[in-house]
Design an enzyme around this catalytic site. Structure first.
Site, PDB file in Angstrom:
ATOM      1  N   HIS A  26     -19.555  33.246  10.190  1.00  0.00           N
ATOM      2  CA  HIS A  26     -18.248  32.527   9.608  1.00  0.00           C
ATOM      3  C   HIS A  26     -18.003  33.279   8.397  1.00  0.00           C
ATOM      4  O   HIS A  26     -18.455  33.493   7.580  1.00  0.00           O
ATOM      5  CB  HIS A  26     -18.618  31.202   9.365  1.00  0.00           C
ATOM      6  CG  HIS A  26     -17.573  30.344   8.930  1.00  0.00           C
ATOM      7  ND1 HIS A  26     -16.453  29.930   9.893  1.00  0.00           N
ATOM      8  CD2 HIS A  26     -16.997  29.839   7.625  1.00  0.00           C
ATOM      9  CE1 HIS A  26     -15.599  29.301   9.320  1.00  0.00           C
ATOM     10  NE2 HIS A  26     -15.651  29.396   7.773  1.00  0.00           N
ATOM     11  N   ASP A  68     -20.058  24.726  11.921  1.00  0.00           N
ATOM     12  CA  ASP A  68     -20.582  25.471  10.752  1.00  0.00           C
ATOM     13  C   ASP A  68     -21.750  24.508  10.078  1.00  0.00           C
ATOM     14  O   ASP A  68     -21.501  24.828   8.805  1.00  0.00           O
ATOM     15  CB  ASP A  68     -19.277  25.876   9.862  1.00  0.00           C
ATOM     16  CG  ASP A  68     -18.015  26.515  10.756  1.00  0.00           C
ATOM     17  OD1 ASP A  68     -18.481  27.360  11.783  1.00  0.00           O
ATOM     18  OD2 ASP A  68     -17.155  26.345  10.337  1.00  0.00           O
TER      19      ASP A  68
END
Ligand code: GAR
Length: 218
Positions: free
Chosen positions: A116, A157
């Site tokens: 990410h 996430d």
């Protein structure tokens, strides 16, 4: 965690340019990743340049696009089936911008990682992907950004963090310039590094955290 005699088999999942895929390929070639090989590359987008990178490197590529299925359920089933056909030890989401089906998260718990482009828990979660992350960071005026490699769980996430690396924002950065710097200075380093650590049995997950054995400086 994963220590085995045969090299760790990976499936790399992509949606776009595939520069992170390239960083993995290069790191296997130059020995920065050991005990691992890429069994296949799966894209949700048939035009992804990442598929070309796979082909150029003799890696089997597959496209599973939601557009080709009548329902999300059918797409999800086909996606999982395509992953399973490679029998991977590790699934690597390298810029894969599709929501992962719950059955796949369950199947590959602590065996699926994602890169990410921010320092989680900043600029992450629903709606934060690709360039949007860098636009948001510049809009907020933060001075330090970065990237995170983490295991994938049911949240967006939210899984156990494996590695993070910080990158400085510079005066006059555009989202594109910042994105490139985060890739060069963080993503292309920590993703191969995390894979090497996992392939060599140096990453353990304890509750929602990881314990990394003998981590050298990046
Ligand atoms: C990378 O910046 C990656 O971190 C990001 O997409 C880009 C893919 O680039 N992933 C996400 O935003 C996931 N939420 P690439 O195709 O050149 O590797």
């Amino acid at each position: 965690m994963l220590r085995q005699d045969a090299p760790m088999k990976m499936v790399v999942m992509v949606s776009g340019g595939g520069t992170n895929l390239q960083a993995i390929i290069d790191s296997i070639k130059n020995g920065q990743i050991t005990n691992a090989e890429i069994a296949g590359v799966i894209s949700n987008n048939k035009n992804a340049y990442a598929l070309k990178r796979a082909e150029e490197n003799g890696i089997p590529g597959r496209c599973v696009s939601p557009k080709d299925y009548a329902s999300r359920k059918e797409f999800n089933e086909k996606l999982l089936e395509t992953v399973e056909a490679f029998s991977p030890d590790l699934v690597v989401l390298a810029g894969f911008l599709v929501v992962i089906p719950p059955a796949m998260i369950e199947r590959y718990r602590n065996r699926m990682i994602n890169i990410h482009p921010s320092l989680i828990p900043s600029f992450c979660g629903k709606g934060y992907y690709g360039l949007k992350v860098h636009e948001a960071a510049l809009a907020r005026g933060v001075k330090v950004v970065g990237a995170t490699v983490h295991f994938v769980d049911e949240g967006t996430d939210t899984g156990p963090i494996i590695l993070q690396k910080a990158v400085e924002v510079q005066q006059g950065d555009t989202p594109e310039i910042l994105q490139r710097r985060v890739m060069e200075q963080a993503e292309w380093k920590i993703l191969p590094r995390a894979i090497d650590l996992i392939a060599n049995g140096k990453v353990q997950v304890v509750e929602n955290r990881t314990i990394i054995e003998e981590e050298d400086a990046l």
